[in-house]
Every structure is written in C-alpha cells, then in structure tokens.
Design a protein around this motif. Structure first.
Motif, mmCIF file in Angstrom:
data_model
loop_
_atom_site.group_PDB
_atom_site.id
_atom_site.type_symbol
_atom_site.label_atom_id
_atom_site.label_comp_id
_atom_site.label_asym_id
_atom_site.label_seq_id
_atom_site.Cartn_x
_atom_site.Cartn_y
_atom_site.Cartn_z
ATOM 1 N N GLY A 195 -5.712 23.341 -26.151
ATOM 2 C CA GLY A 195 -4.285 22.956 -26.978
ATOM 3 C C GLY A 195 -4.031 22.964 -28.217
ATOM 4 N N ASP A 244 0.646 21.107 -21.562
ATOM 5 C CA ASP A 244 1.009 19.898 -21.341
ATOM 6 C C ASP A 244 1.000 19.514 -20.248
ATOM 7 O OD1 ASP A 244 1.887 17.175 -22.050
ATOM 8 O OD2 ASP A 244 4.017 17.991 -21.638
ATOM 9 N N LYS A 263 4.937 29.433 -34.508
ATOM 10 C CA LYS A 263 5.932 28.899 -33.634
ATOM 11 C C LYS A 263 6.108 29.566 -32.256
ATOM 12 C CE LYS A 263 11.032 27.782 -33.540
ATOM 13 N NZ LYS A 263 11.389 28.476 -32.220
ATOM 14 N N TYR A 279 3.525 28.406 -24.945
ATOM 15 C CA TYR A 279 2.512 27.931 -24.188
ATOM 16 C C TYR A 279 2.545 26.164 -24.232
ATOM 17 C CZ TYR A 279 0.029 32.504 -24.438
ATOM 18 O OH TYR A 279 -0.152 33.595 -24.592
ATOM 19 N N PHE A 280 3.225 25.518 -25.189
ATOM 20 C CA PHE A 280 2.865 24.202 -25.162
ATOM 21 C C PHE A 280 3.448 23.381 -23.692
ATOM 22 C CE2 PHE A 280 4.211 19.543 -26.022
ATOM 23 C CZ PHE A 280 3.659 19.410 -27.127
ATOM 24 N N ARG A 300 -1.852 31.724 -37.786
ATOM 25 C CA ARG A 300 -1.236 30.893 -38.873
ATOM 26 C C ARG A 300 -1.970 31.200 -40.016
ATOM 27 N NH1 ARG A 300 -2.029 24.621 -39.048
ATOM 28 N NH2 ARG A 300 -1.584 24.284 -41.243
ATOM 29 N N ILE A 356 -1.793 25.048 -31.171
ATOM 30 C CA ILE A 356 -0.728 24.628 -31.794
ATOM 31 C C ILE A 356 -1.181 24.380 -33.486
ATOM 32 C CG2 ILE A 356 0.253 23.289 -30.032
ATOM 33 C CD1 ILE A 356 -0.923 20.926 -31.153
ATOM 34 N N ASN A 357 -2.574 24.482 -33.912
ATOM 35 C CA ASN A 357 -2.999 24.323 -34.940
ATOM 36 C C ASN A 357 -3.359 25.736 -35.667
ATOM 37 O OD1 ASN A 357 -3.117 21.465 -35.198
ATOM 38 N ND2 ASN A 357 -4.833 21.530 -34.119
ATOM 39 N N HIS A 387 3.693 30.830 -30.613
ATOM 40 C CA HIS A 387 2.759 30.292 -29.726
ATOM 41 C C HIS A 387 3.228 29.038 -29.015
ATOM 42 C CE1 HIS A 387 0.551 33.163 -32.390
ATOM 43 N NE2 HIS A 387 0.090 33.882 -31.054
ATOM 44 N N LYS A 388 3.527 28.116 -29.744
ATOM 45 C CA LYS A 388 4.148 26.744 -29.353
ATOM 46 C C LYS A 388 5.191 26.977 -28.390
ATOM 47 C CE LYS A 388 4.885 22.014 -30.835
ATOM 48 N NZ LYS A 388 5.201 21.324 -32.055
ATOM 49 N N ASP A 389 6.135 27.832 -28.919
ATOM 50 C CA ASP A 389 7.112 27.949 -27.904
ATOM 51 C C ASP A 389 6.691 28.682 -26.343
ATOM 52 O OD1 ASP A 389 8.782 27.090 -29.561
ATOM 53 O OD2 ASP A 389 9.535 29.061 -30.241
#
Length: 691
Positions: free
Chosen positions: A154, A174, A163, A169-170, A307, A158-159, A165-167
């Motif tokens: 995770g 979780d 955005k 997979y987050f 990133r 996110i690191n 990827h976060k949108d």
C-alpha cells in the motif's frame, strides 16, 4: 649498608613513601588552580552519607508518559483479540494453518474490529505504528503481514504513485480486496537495489510495459504475500526505453510497477507469472513468502508508479529529478517507513522479553543464607548484571524510536529535503542497532529463565525465531551501518567546508572542536557520583568517542585511498566504520533519553527514568572503557568508580524492577508466558502441561 632486597622493612617503607607521594600528587592535581576549569568545582567529593532508600515510583504516571497518545487504539486491539480465542495463535501450528490464521486475523482487524490501518500510513504514521505494535503482540507474523499489505504494498502505491493510482487502488488495499506484495528483492540482489535485473521494457505500439525475468538470479525472492494470498505486486524493475540511435535501448534505472499476479475472482495465477512457495522458514511462518518469475507479462503504461519519473504515449521519459541516482534516492527515501516500523517493533519485542525474564526473576527463589528463606534470583548481582542494564536499554530505545517516528511523521507532512536525509540516516542506524541488540537480548532472557525459558509456552523460542530476520530485511544491518558511517563522513567534510549539518549531526560542530583539544587532566580523574551521574559528562563522553572515531577513520580512508582506491580503502577500514556508526547511534539514543527524562512531568517517574538513564550511559561507557583509557579520557581511578557505580545502579534498578516493567502496561494476554503471569504463575504453568 644493607641492600633493599636484604631489608624487607626498608623496601616496605620506601613503597609506603612512594604511595604517599603519588597520593599527594594526585590530590594536588585535583585542587590546583592552574589546571582547574573556571566552570567546574575544584574538588569533587563524595558525601559521607548513606545511600538513598528505594525509589517510590508512580507507575501510572510513568506508564502514561511511556505509552503516549495512542493508548486507546492499542487497548481496542488487545481487547478484541482477547475476546476471540479462535484468532489467537496456538503454541503448535503447521505452516499452512498459520498462514490462513494470519489472514483471518487481518480480515478480522479490518472488517470486524473496524480498525483501518491504511488510513494512517500517510496521514498519521504515529497511530499506524501504534496499531502495528499492538498487532505484533498478538502474533509477530500477523504484524509483518499487516506491514506487507499496508506499509509496503500500500505504501508503495500512495508514496511512489500519483493521484490516478490512489484513486484506483486505495479503497481495495484498505478493505483487503486488493491484497498485494512488495517485489523488490531478487535471488541475486537484495541490499544492492540499483543492481536489480528484472526489466520493464516499454512497447510504444501497444502502449504497454513488458515485465521480464532475464535470468534465474533475477527471480523475485522472499516476497511476502506472494505464495498464497497476494493478487498484485509492486515490482521493482529497470525501465527500458527503445531508442532510435545506435544503442537501441536506454536504461532509465530502477522504477516501480503495479503488476497483477492473480485473477481477482478466481485467484488463479495470471499468464506469464510463475509463483513458487519459499517454504518453511526459521520463523514468521504465518507470512507466505514466495518467489516470482515473469515471462513477458504485459501491463498498461499507467501501471508505472510515476511520481519521480514518467513515460509518455510516444515513449518520452520525463522526471523532475535530473539523474538516475537522484531518482533512485528519492524512491528509497519514500520507502523508509518500513525501516522505521521495524526499529519500533523490535523495541516492542524487547519489552515483552524483558518483562517475562524480569517477572520470572522476581518470582523464582533459589539458595540463600544458611537456615534462612531462599532469595529471589534477581537479588544475585550476576542476574542484575544480565537484566538491569537491559531494562535501562529498553527504555532508552523506546524514547529513541518514538523520536524517530515523530521525525518521520514530520517528514511526511513537510517533505523537507533536509529532514528526509536526516530520517533516512537515523532510521538506518536505529533499525540496525536496536534489532541487533534485541536479538542478543532474547538469548540472554532465555538463559536467565533457566530450563523454563526453554519451554515453548514461555515464548522465547518463538520470539527469537520470529525476530531474527529483523536484522536482515528492510536492509541488512551491516549495510545500514555503513550508510550511517558514510553520512557521518559526508557531514565531517561539510563541517570543515562550512556547509550545513543535518539535524541529527549538529552536535559534531561542538564535539569535533572538543576532540581536537586534549582531554582535561582534572575531569579525567573526577570520580564523585554527582559528576558521573551528570548528563553533561555522559553525553560529552559518548560524543567525544564518536568524534575521535570519525576523525581517525577519515584520516585512514584518506591514506589508504591513495594506494587502494576508494572501494579498497573503505573495505580496509570497514570494522572501524561500523564501530563509528554504532558509537554515533548510541550518542543519539543517550541524547533522546536525557531529553525524555527532562521532559517527564511527574517527579517520581522522572527520578526513575533518571536512574535508568544513568545506568544506560555508565554501562555503555564501562563496556568500552578501553577506548576511554587509551586516550586518557578516563583515569584508572575514574574507571574503577564507573564500574562500582554501574553495579550499584543495577542494584537500585532491581529494587524498582517490578514497577518499571509494569509501566510497559503489557497485560497477561500480551506477554502470554505462564512464568510472567502477575498472579498464580506456577499454577497456570502447571495447568498448561496438564496438572
């Protein structure tokens, strides 16, 4: 006239006169105004009064100060698993059953207890690490599995991603719909991440990356979650771009890619992905480590975690960072959280093992004066020597790792470059130093409990086996210490070129100056308890040693590099460099301990912490007394006084050992060893084996 040999009385008289003369000279050196420092008293004396009585420790105040602001979430975790015997790991369990149990433990944490660790990985790391400590106390395999899912898999999304990827997979990460792996280590490359051989070649026609394992040495190895449960992997591979020049391809260095490895619905292995089980391990068998080979596995271009570097539709590479080395450093800098977590978790293991050993030592009685009751084995000086400095060290490492977590949290919020460098070096040093110490301490604790320490139910076997790998993953300890030494040498160079020192190394500015001066011949002889327990003396001694080691190894490297080259010189001085790194980390640990003592609001808790801080400092000085004696930093009489005071402080800590381990606030369901139970220990121990 008779010779001295023929007249023993004359020889004895002369010896007495010489001794008296030396004594007068020694006293003169103590009180001579010509060499006394203006700020120091001219004569150190030890008051002719009886030693203080046993401390009165406010255990509740000490515990609150230790545990900080996230007590509630930890208590929630303890209470939940204590109410669910079906989720507790039995003493004997097969590897397959252990793996399934750990997965059920993780599902229960998220979906039943309602604890969502992933929400805190980026936004509140202190709370995340508090959850990890509590979870690790349930089962260390469970703690590591949670770390693989949220901190590694995770955290990489996110690191290292953006955005998009976060949108995407987050939520799945979780809620555990998207279980995943962190596929960095290869069969042939672990610590040398820049040497990884797996490739990700861009295909501009299909707008895809092709992931390949070019040889057996490039097989991803020891990948947690891969053998059974993982559906995705963050794969670290060399980004290869086709070019139109004579080279044909361009290697852009190691990047991270999201690679699906199993079907989300059927859980079947996807085409081109080969997965093998790494099998039974020495410990942590609840974690399903596997090996991954990729044969032309195609992924969308968007699966590059971009990133720090991106590839456009037409195959052009762009990055805000100008070189491969800078991109690589930025990538690893964002992954330092795993190292921070291991240092903190290792202290948690040390707390559990020290609690078990000390509670048993208070309970167990053996021998004693003739016709009198037997005494506790903790009343023996030898046992105090084993366990009391360890208890003091546990407190020292607690405050040091709490400091590290706070700096890491600040780094995540500010993204300050200086702070990133500081956290990177500090986490490398503390992870290496603390995990190595805990590994040795576990064996000491086992032996301190005699035969009962060998019973599996009393946990030292599983704790040792599960913790052992802490010295290797997230960076081999020897390699990490070299990183610390390298950073110190960089800072050493900066000091003499007028550059800026990072936060952790600021003390070098003063201590290097004091090193270049000779040790004060007066303070080298002071042996009074007030002086030896003065934080300034202790910290100055630690920092003097570090500064001296730093200066001497810099000179040696400069000398050897002329004939051996930089690599050969580094290897020639390697043991010296490792000693330097350890000395520096000890200086940082002591500084944070002294600060924690000063900031403790309750007087009785502060007195207890001061006692342990003094024991930690003087025990470390005594263990390296040869270094201090060789440079006349400590005179023989002072060395003897340090040794005597260390033994006395161990005795003082023994008197409040129960209160000090109770302050860790580890309930019986966390320690779980019958010999560490706070009531009816022997009754519960015999019950376990069927009596």
């Amino acid at each position: 006239m008779e010779s001295r040999r023929g007249n023993p009385m004359a020889a004895e008289g002369e010896f007495s006169e010489l001794a008296a003369t030396r004594r007068i000279q020694r006293l003169s050196s103590h009180i001579s105004p010509a060499v006394a420092t203006p700020s120091a008293p001219l004569l150190q004396t030890e008051a002719c009064v009886s030693r203080p009585k046993k401390l009165e420790v406010n255990g509740e105040a000490l515990s609150l100060y230790l545990r900080g602001k996230h007590i509630d979430i930890q208590e929630k975790v303890y209470k939940f698993y204590n109410s669910r015997p079906d989720l507790l790991t039995p003493i004997e369990i097969s590897m397959d059953d252990h793996r399934e149990l750990c997965m059920r433990q993780l599902y229960a944490l998220v979906r039943e207890a309602g604890v969502r660790p992933f929400l805190y990985v980026a936004d509140d790391p202190e709370k995340y690490f508090a959850i990890m400590e509590a979870v690790g106390s349930v089962d260390m395999s469970f703690g590591i599995k949670m770390g693989v899912q949220y901190s590694l898999w995770g955290g990489s999304v996110i690191n290292l991603g953006t955005k998009k990827h976060k949108d995407k997979y987050f939520e799945g990460i979780d809620n555990l719909d998207y279980t995943g792996c962190f596929a960095m280590t290869e069969l042939h490359h672990g610590s040398n991440v820049q040497g990884l051989q797996t490739t990700a070649t861009f295909d501009p026609i299909k707008d895809e990356f092709v992931i390949d394992t070019p040889n057996d040495g490039a097989i991803k190895w020891w990948i947690g979650n891969a053998a059974v449960h993982g559906k995705f992997a963050t794969v670290f591979a060399r980004l290869i771009l086709p070019t139109h020049d004579s080279k044909g391809v361009s290697d852009m260095g190691v990047h991270a890619f999201i690679v699906p490895i199993r079907d989300l619905k059927t859980h079947q292995t996807l085409p081109g992905v080969e997965i093998q089980d790494c099998g039974h391990k020495v410990g942590l068998n609840g974690v399903d480590n596997g090996a991954l080979r990729f044969r032309s596995v195609r992924i969308p271009r968007d699966n590059l975690l971009n990133r720090f570097g991106d590839v456009s539709r037409d195959g052009k590479y762009t990055s805000s960072l100008p070189t491969i080395n800078k991109r690589f450093a930025a990538t690893l800098g964002e992954l330092v959280g795993g190292r921070v977590g291991l240092a903190y978790a290792s202290v948690g293991v040390l707390k559990v093992s020290a609690t078990i050993a000390i509670r048993y030592a208070l309970l167990r009685q053996q021998f004693g004066p003739l016709k009198q009751p037997e005494v506790s084995i903790l009343d023996y000086q030898s046992h105090q020597h084993k366990l009391m400095p360890m208890l003091a060290s546990t407190y020292a490492y607690h405050f040091a790792t709490v400091h590290l977590i706070k700096k890491y949290s600040e780094m995540k919020k500010t993204h300050d470059e200086q702070l990133i460098a500081d956290v990177h070096a500090l986490s490398a040093g503390l992870k290496s130093y603390v995990t190595s110490y805990t590994n040795k301490a576990l064996s000491v604790c086992r032996e301190a409990c005699g035969g009962h320490g060998y019973a599996a139910v009393n946990r030292f076997g599983s704790l040792r086996n599960d913790h052992d790998i802490f010295q290797t993953f997230e960076g081999d300890n020897t390699v990490l210490l070299q990183q610390v030494a390298g950073d110190l040498l960089k800072q050493y160079k900066e000091k003499f070129q007028g550059g800026t020192l990072t936060v952790t190394w600021n003390y070098l500015r003063e201590s290097m100056g004091s090193y270049l001066a000779q040790p004060n011949p007066v303070t080298a002889r002071w042996e009074g308890e007030d002086h030896l327990r003065n934080p300034k003396f202790q910290l100055d001694a630690f920092r003097y040693r570090t500064s001296r080691l730093l200066h001497s190894v810099a000179m040696r490297l400069n000398k050897h590099s002329k004939t051996l080259g930089s690599f050969g010189a580094w290897n020639r001085c390697l043991n010296h460099l490792l000693t330097l790194a350890e000395s520096h980390i000890e200086s940082v640990i002591l500084a944070k301990f002294i600060e924690a003592v000063k900031n403790c609001p309750d007087p009785s808790a502060r007195a207890a912490l001061k006692l342990m801080c003094d024991l930690y400092a003087l025990d470390r000085i005594w263990k390296d007394i040869g270094t201090y004696r060789n440079v006349d930093y400590v005179a023989p009489n002072k060395a003897k006084a340090i040794h005597k005071l260390t033994e006395y402080l161990s005795f003082q800590v023994r008197n409040v050992a129960k209160e000090l381990v109770d302050a860790f606030d580890l309930p019986d369901e966390v320690t779980r060893a019958p010999i560490a139970m706070q009531a009816d220990a022997y009754a519960q121990y015999t019950q376990v084996v069927g009596f």
